[in-house]
Design an enzyme around this catalytic site. Structure first.
Site, short mmCIF file in Angstrom:
data_model
loop_
_atom_site.label_atom_id
_atom_site.label_comp_id
_atom_site.label_asym_id
_atom_site.label_seq_id
_atom_site.Cartn_x
_atom_site.Cartn_y
_atom_site.Cartn_z
N PRO A 24 36.74 28.05 47.13
CA PRO A 24 37.61 27.08 47.82
C PRO A 24 37.77 27.41 49.30
CG PRO A 24 38.74 28.12 45.95
CD PRO A 24 37.44 28.82 46.12
N GLU A 67 40.33 35.58 39.97
CA GLU A 67 41.10 35.25 41.17
C GLU A 67 40.23 35.28 42.42
OE1 GLU A 67 44.20 34.58 39.96
OE2 GLU A 67 43.26 35.29 38.10
N ARG A 119 18.34 15.49 43.58
CA ARG A 119 18.00 14.06 43.59
C ARG A 119 17.37 13.63 44.93
NH1 ARG A 119 21.45 10.80 46.23
NH2 ARG A 119 20.94 8.89 45.11
N ASP A 161 22.11 4.87 49.46
CA ASP A 161 23.22 5.75 49.11
C ASP A 161 24.43 5.49 50.00
OD1 ASP A 161 21.59 7.02 47.33
OD2 ASP A 161 21.40 8.88 48.47
N1 4GX Z 1 34.69 24.60 45.32
N2 4GX Z 1 36.65 27.77 42.48
C1 4GX Z 1 35.54 29.96 42.68
C2 4GX Z 1 36.78 32.03 42.24
C3 4GX Z 1 37.06 32.42 43.67
C4 4GX Z 1 38.36 32.63 44.15
C5 4GX Z 1 38.58 33.00 45.47
C6 4GX Z 1 36.24 32.98 45.78
C7 4GX Z 1 37.49 33.18 46.28
C8 4GX Z 1 35.75 25.96 43.97
C9 4GX Z 1 35.88 24.81 44.79
C10 4GX Z 1 36.83 26.58 43.17
C11 4GX Z 1 37.81 28.39 41.83
C12 4GX Z 1 35.40 28.49 42.30
C13 4GX Z 1 37.92 29.86 42.24
N3 4GX Z 1 36.03 32.59 44.51
N4 4GX Z 1 34.48 26.35 44.06
N5 4GX Z 1 36.68 30.59 41.98
N6 4GX Z 1 36.98 24.12 45.04
O1 4GX Z 1 37.89 26.02 43.12
O2 4GX Z 1 33.83 25.53 44.89
#
Ligand code: 4GX
Length: 242
Positions: A87, A114, A151, A165
């Site tokens: 995130p 986490e 794609r 698109d």
């Molecule tokens: N877009 N997640 C990754 C673990 C995490 C936590 C903190 C790195 C730092 C997400 C998103 C997403 C949840 C995947 C937490 N990684 N991934 N995960 N939004 O929410 O890609």
């Protein structure tokens, strides 16, 4: 041929994705090669641990360096672009998908828990988020990236389908209709039945502009309109003021 390696603790989540529709066909046609690697297999202890408690204390678990980075070493090469799903990354977009089609080899790291031990970032080229919400893990995000990129690769779908698109020309798609010409009293716009190609093109462009103006004005903010588009935008605004 693009190669995509995905590092995940839940490889079973990819089963349906890799064996369905356009992704399945792209793999069969040799457009893309996709491998999912379970980095738990690289854990050394009896319990196959991949995470541990955070230094300094606090809630939850942190993904540790060793199993993930040992797994990464088995797939990395000089051409690889290593992507971390998180995130905290740059927000994914159609432009990023198009840019990624120029790569030979993507390695996508999916974390659960986490977060990651910060030292994992030393081995990462790019951090991508698919949006401002929190998922249970990076698996769905890695499928979003893989799907949007695959794609676009030559041979994955009919080339002309990309031109229509949403976002490819910065506008949302125009409304589409198919048979019958009337369903439950709702008629297909007359112009689409006319066979007049120039009128149809203009109607579609106007509908795309109107839809983008109403639903996603942010996409029009710094758009250079053609003369024709500027004229249609004036018509649209005049019609809406009535
Ligand atoms: N877009 N997640 C990754 C673990 C995490 C936590 C903190 C790195 C730092 C997400 C998103 C997403 C949840 C995947 C937490 N990684 N991934 N995960 N939004 O929410 O890609």
């Amino acid at each position: 041929m693009m190669k995509i390696d995905i590092l995940s603790l839940f490889p079973e989540m990819f089963e349906g994705f890799l064996h369905t529709s356009i992704i399945k066909r792209a793999i069969e046609k040799g457009v893309v090669e996709i491998h999912v690697h379970d980095f738990r297999e690289f854990a050394h202890d009896r319990h196959k641990s991949v995470d541990d408690t955070p230094y300094g204390g606090g809630q939850g678990m942190v993904l540790m360096c060793q199993p993930l980075l040992d797994c990464l070493k088995t797939v990395v090469d000089k051409d690889a672009l290593v992507i971390l799903m998180s995130p905290q990354g740059q927000t994914f977009s159609q432009k990023m998908a198009v840019d990624l089609t120029n790569e030979k080899h993507l390695i996508i790291i999916c974390g659960h828990y986490e977060g990651f031990d910060e030292r994992i970032r030393d081995y990462v080229d790019m951090e991508i988020s698919i949006g401002d919400y929190v998922l249970t893990g990076g698996e769905l995000s890695s499928m979003v990236i893989t799907d949007a990129v695959t794609r676009l690769l030559h041979g994955a779908i009919r080339e002309a389908s990309h031109e229509d698109d949403s976002f490819s020309d910065g506008l949302l798609e125009y409304p589409q209709y198919t048979k019958p010409a009337e369903y439950d009293g709702a008629k297909v716009p007359e112009v689409l039945l006319s066979g007049h190609h120039e009128n149809i093109r203009k109607w579609r462009l106007k509908q795309s502009l109107k839809r983008t103006y109403l639903r996603r004005p942010d996409l029009l903010r710094d758009r250079a309109f053609t003369k024709e588009e500027a004229k249609l935008m004036e018509e649209i605004q005049a019609e809406l003021e009535k």
